[in-house]
Design a protein around this motif. Structure first.
Motif, mmCIF file in Angstrom:
data_model
loop_
_atom_site.group_PDB
_atom_site.id
_atom_site.type_symbol
_atom_site.label_atom_id
_atom_site.label_comp_id
_atom_site.label_asym_id
_atom_site.label_seq_id
_atom_site.Cartn_x
_atom_site.Cartn_y
_atom_site.Cartn_z
ATOM 1 N N MET A 178 0.983 -0.679 0.292
ATOM 2 C CA MET A 178 0.294 -0.122 -0.279
ATOM 3 C C MET A 178 0.982 1.482 0.056
ATOM 4 S SD MET A 178 -3.299 -0.819 2.590
ATOM 5 C CE MET A 178 -1.966 -2.317 3.225
ATOM 6 N N PRO A 179 0.503 2.174 -0.528
ATOM 7 C CA PRO A 179 1.254 3.768 -0.628
ATOM 8 C C PRO A 179 1.323 3.894 1.009
ATOM 9 C CG PRO A 179 -1.188 3.594 -0.958
ATOM 10 C CD PRO A 179 -0.772 2.808 -0.707
ATOM 11 N N SER A 180 2.757 4.151 1.816
ATOM 12 C CA SER A 180 3.123 4.585 2.738
ATOM 13 C C SER A 180 3.011 5.478 3.240
ATOM 14 C CB SER A 180 5.149 4.200 2.602
ATOM 15 O OG SER A 180 5.400 5.499 1.676
ATOM 16 N N SER A 181 3.186 5.456 4.607
ATOM 17 C CA SER A 181 2.209 6.624 5.101
ATOM 18 C C SER A 181 3.426 7.917 5.249
ATOM 19 C CB SER A 181 1.414 6.224 6.675
ATOM 20 O OG SER A 181 2.735 5.744 7.051
ATOM 21 N N ALA A 182 2.950 9.706 5.196
ATOM 22 C CA ALA A 182 3.837 10.286 5.188
ATOM 23 C C ALA A 182 3.652 10.117 6.822
ATOM 24 C CB ALA A 182 2.666 11.581 4.585
ATOM 25 N N THR A 183 4.843 11.104 7.651
ATOM 26 C CA THR A 183 5.281 10.854 8.932
ATOM 27 C C THR A 183 5.655 12.191 9.294
ATOM 28 O OG1 THR A 183 7.149 10.150 8.603
ATOM 29 C CG2 THR A 183 5.515 8.783 8.968
ATOM 30 N N CYS A 184 6.472 13.246 8.670
ATOM 31 C CA CYS A 184 6.491 14.550 9.012
ATOM 32 C C CYS A 184 6.068 15.367 7.966
ATOM 33 C CB CYS A 184 8.326 14.514 9.076
ATOM 34 S SG CYS A 184 9.222 14.302 8.111
ATOM 35 N N VAL A 185 6.472 16.694 8.049
ATOM 36 C CA VAL A 185 5.881 17.538 7.721
ATOM 37 C C VAL A 185 6.724 18.049 5.980
ATOM 38 C CG1 VAL A 185 6.311 20.427 6.990
ATOM 39 C CG2 VAL A 185 5.209 19.520 9.574
ATOM 40 N N ALA A 186 7.594 17.638 5.680
ATOM 41 C CA ALA A 186 8.711 18.394 4.751
ATOM 42 C C ALA A 186 8.090 16.628 3.552
ATOM 43 C CB ALA A 186 9.831 17.099 5.248
ATOM 44 N N ASP A 187 7.329 15.874 4.792
ATOM 45 C CA ASP A 187 6.857 14.368 2.936
ATOM 46 C C ASP A 187 5.542 15.332 2.520
ATOM 47 O OD1 ASP A 187 8.391 12.770 4.323
ATOM 48 O OD2 ASP A 187 7.247 11.800 5.479
ATOM 49 N N ILE A 188 5.055 16.252 2.989
ATOM 50 C CA ILE A 188 3.998 16.237 2.336
ATOM 51 C C ILE A 188 3.705 18.274 2.269
ATOM 52 C CG2 ILE A 188 2.097 14.703 3.339
ATOM 53 C CD1 ILE A 188 1.062 16.515 5.253
ATOM 54 N N MET A 189 4.257 18.962 2.491
ATOM 55 C CA MET A 189 4.296 20.694 3.170
ATOM 56 C C MET A 189 4.438 21.391 1.537
ATOM 57 S SD MET A 189 7.797 22.208 3.341
ATOM 58 C CE MET A 189 9.940 21.656 2.997
ATOM 59 N N SER A 190 3.504 21.996 0.814
ATOM 60 C CA SER A 190 4.380 22.632 -0.574
ATOM 61 C C SER A 190 5.067 23.418 -0.228
ATOM 62 C CB SER A 190 2.994 23.348 -0.576
ATOM 63 O OG SER A 190 1.326 23.171 -0.587
ATOM 64 N N THR A 191 6.331 23.895 -1.406
ATOM 65 C CA THR A 191 7.192 24.416 -1.503
ATOM 66 C C THR A 191 7.272 25.510 -2.629
ATOM 67 O OG1 THR A 191 8.384 23.050 -3.237
ATOM 68 C CG2 THR A 191 8.721 23.277 -0.930
ATOM 69 N N SER A 192 6.109 25.725 -2.916
ATOM 70 C CA SER A 192 5.957 26.942 -3.525
ATOM 71 C C SER A 192 4.762 28.073 -2.844
ATOM 72 C CB SER A 192 5.024 26.290 -5.386
ATOM 73 O OG SER A 192 3.486 26.164 -5.075
ATOM 74 N N LEU A 193 4.811 28.784 -2.807
ATOM 75 C CA LEU A 193 4.431 29.711 -2.180
ATOM 76 C C LEU A 193 3.983 30.681 -2.846
ATOM 77 C CD1 LEU A 193 6.895 29.736 0.806
ATOM 78 C CD2 LEU A 193 5.138 28.360 0.812
ATOM 79 N N VAL A 194 2.965 31.745 -2.436
ATOM 80 C CA VAL A 194 2.142 32.855 -2.389
ATOM 81 C C VAL A 194 2.647 34.602 -1.606
ATOM 82 C CG1 VAL A 194 0.718 34.927 -3.675
ATOM 83 C CG2 VAL A 194 0.512 32.135 -4.003
ATOM 84 N N THR A 195 3.471 34.859 -1.908
ATOM 85 C CA THR A 195 4.286 36.301 -0.943
ATOM 86 C C THR A 195 2.679 37.248 -1.525
ATOM 87 O OG1 THR A 195 5.636 36.672 -2.581
ATOM 88 C CG2 THR A 195 6.078 34.955 -0.323
ATOM 89 N N LEU A 196 3.529 38.647 -0.656
ATOM 90 C CA LEU A 196 3.260 39.690 -0.694
ATOM 91 C C LEU A 196 3.727 40.868 0.587
ATOM 92 C CD1 LEU A 196 -0.432 39.325 1.077
ATOM 93 C CD2 LEU A 196 0.241 39.977 -1.579
ATOM 94 N N SER A 197 4.173 41.807 -0.093
ATOM 95 C CA SER A 197 4.547 42.763 1.036
ATOM 96 C C SER A 197 4.052 42.911 1.950
ATOM 97 C CB SER A 197 5.104 43.803 -0.112
ATOM 98 O OG SER A 197 4.538 45.210 0.206
#
Lengths: 160, 161
Positions: free
Chosen positions: A16-35
């Motif tokens: 089965m799909p292995s389960s994610a355990t920590c933030v790095a496994d599933i976080m998004s790295t594309s960000l929208v930023t504002l000033s």
């Protein structure tokens, strides 16, 4: 007999799909930023036209100033009579709760639940923002593991 | 409880009483919120905004007097109205709600409900009974709570192995 199968999931994957355990496994790295100087109106426009509900507000030198979320917009609307004149820094959340890439997912989830927030900016060891984890990222991960749990229940019931 | 022997681990794994089984939910009824706040389509925009700002929810079911669902109004609907309509003060709930919302039933598997939510980019699914009446609401927060419990119990089980 669903419980035995569930236990196996954490011991070995049984394909089965292995389960994610920590933030790095599933976080998004594309960000929208504002000033912080964007106007409230600009931020609302941006939010309406993008799939994101959370924007990181970044100082000119790259440090995190705050998070601007859809909840901040609603709150401003309900409580501020002259919200049209505000800029992002007057509306955003200044006190930001963060995670590191190594934070266990259970900790990230309980942080979101107890603070009633839907995102945590993720900071690397160098102190810089390296991603963002949102409740949607967590739900995607939940869907995968929950589907495999439900499947293994069916298999177990059928084999009994 | 175990000594690293794969055989005994496998046997123990099939004994429910030995495991941390929190978070093992199957269907929507196990995790949904049963208390829902309902608005009529005639409530004003401002009433919907203050309801959401004052209380801690982001989704309100819109139903007729008979309890039949007409739509859902979310914080996103309010944002959209605000950004695109100049005369938003004069709008009522019926004009800005999402009509014919995606719904689930009590017995819908949780994974199916989560998949719907993620695919449609929504954060709530009204839960309907067999007569089409609202019997609850399933929100992303309900699901996060369930996932959090499951993660903790998986970590717990991993730690005791």
């Amino acid at each position: 007999m669903e419980i035995g199968a569930v236990k196996n999931l954490s011991v070995d994957d049984r394909g089965m799909p292995s389960s994610a355990t920590c933030v790095a496994d599933i976080m998004s790295t594309s960000l929208v930023t504002l000033s912080a100087h964007h106007t409230f109106g600009q931020a609302v426009q941006l939010m309406t036209n993008s799939p994101f509900r959370h924007f990181l507000v970044i100082h000119a030198d790259g440090r995190l100033a705050g998070v601007f979320s859809d909840r901040d917009v609603l709150r401003a609307l309900g409580r501020t009579p002259n919200w049209q004149g505000k800029n992002v820094s007057g509306v955003m959340t200044h006190k930001v709760f963060t995670a590191s890439p190594e934070t266990p997912l259970s900790v990230a989830a309980s942080e979101m639940l107890s603070r009633r927030i839907n995102c945590l900016p993720v900071f690397g060891k160098d102190g810089k923002v390296c991603g963002i984890i949102t409740s949607t990222d967590l739900l995607r991960s939940y869907q995968k593991i929950q589907a495999s749990l439900e499947n293994s229940c069916i298999t177990d019931e059928a084999s009994m | 409880m175990n000594h690293g022997n794969p055989e005994s681990t496998a046997r123990e794994a099939s004994m429910p009483s030995e495991n941390d089984t929190r978070g093992r939910y199957k269907c929507v009824a196990d995790v949904m919120t049963r208390k829902t706040v309902t608005l009529s389509p005639h409530h004003g925009f401002a009433e919907a905004v203050s309801l959401m700002a004052d209380r801690h929810f982001r989704h309100v079911v819109v139903a007729d007097t008979g309890g039949q669902i007409l739509g859902v109004i979310s914080d996103r609907d309010i944002l959209r109205t605000l950004a695109r309509t100049s005369n938003w003060q004069t709008k009522d709930v019926g004009q800005i709600m999402t009509r014919d919302p995606i719904t689930v039933k009590c017995e819908t598997p949780i994974s199916v409900a989560v998949a719907k939510m993620v695919a449609k980019r929504i954060n709530c699914l009204p839960v309907l009974d067999d007569e089409g009446k609202v019997c609850g609401i399933l929100t992303s927060t309900d699901l996060l709570k369930a996932y959090q419990k499951l993660l903790e119990s998986l970590e717990n089980n991993r730690a005791t192995l």
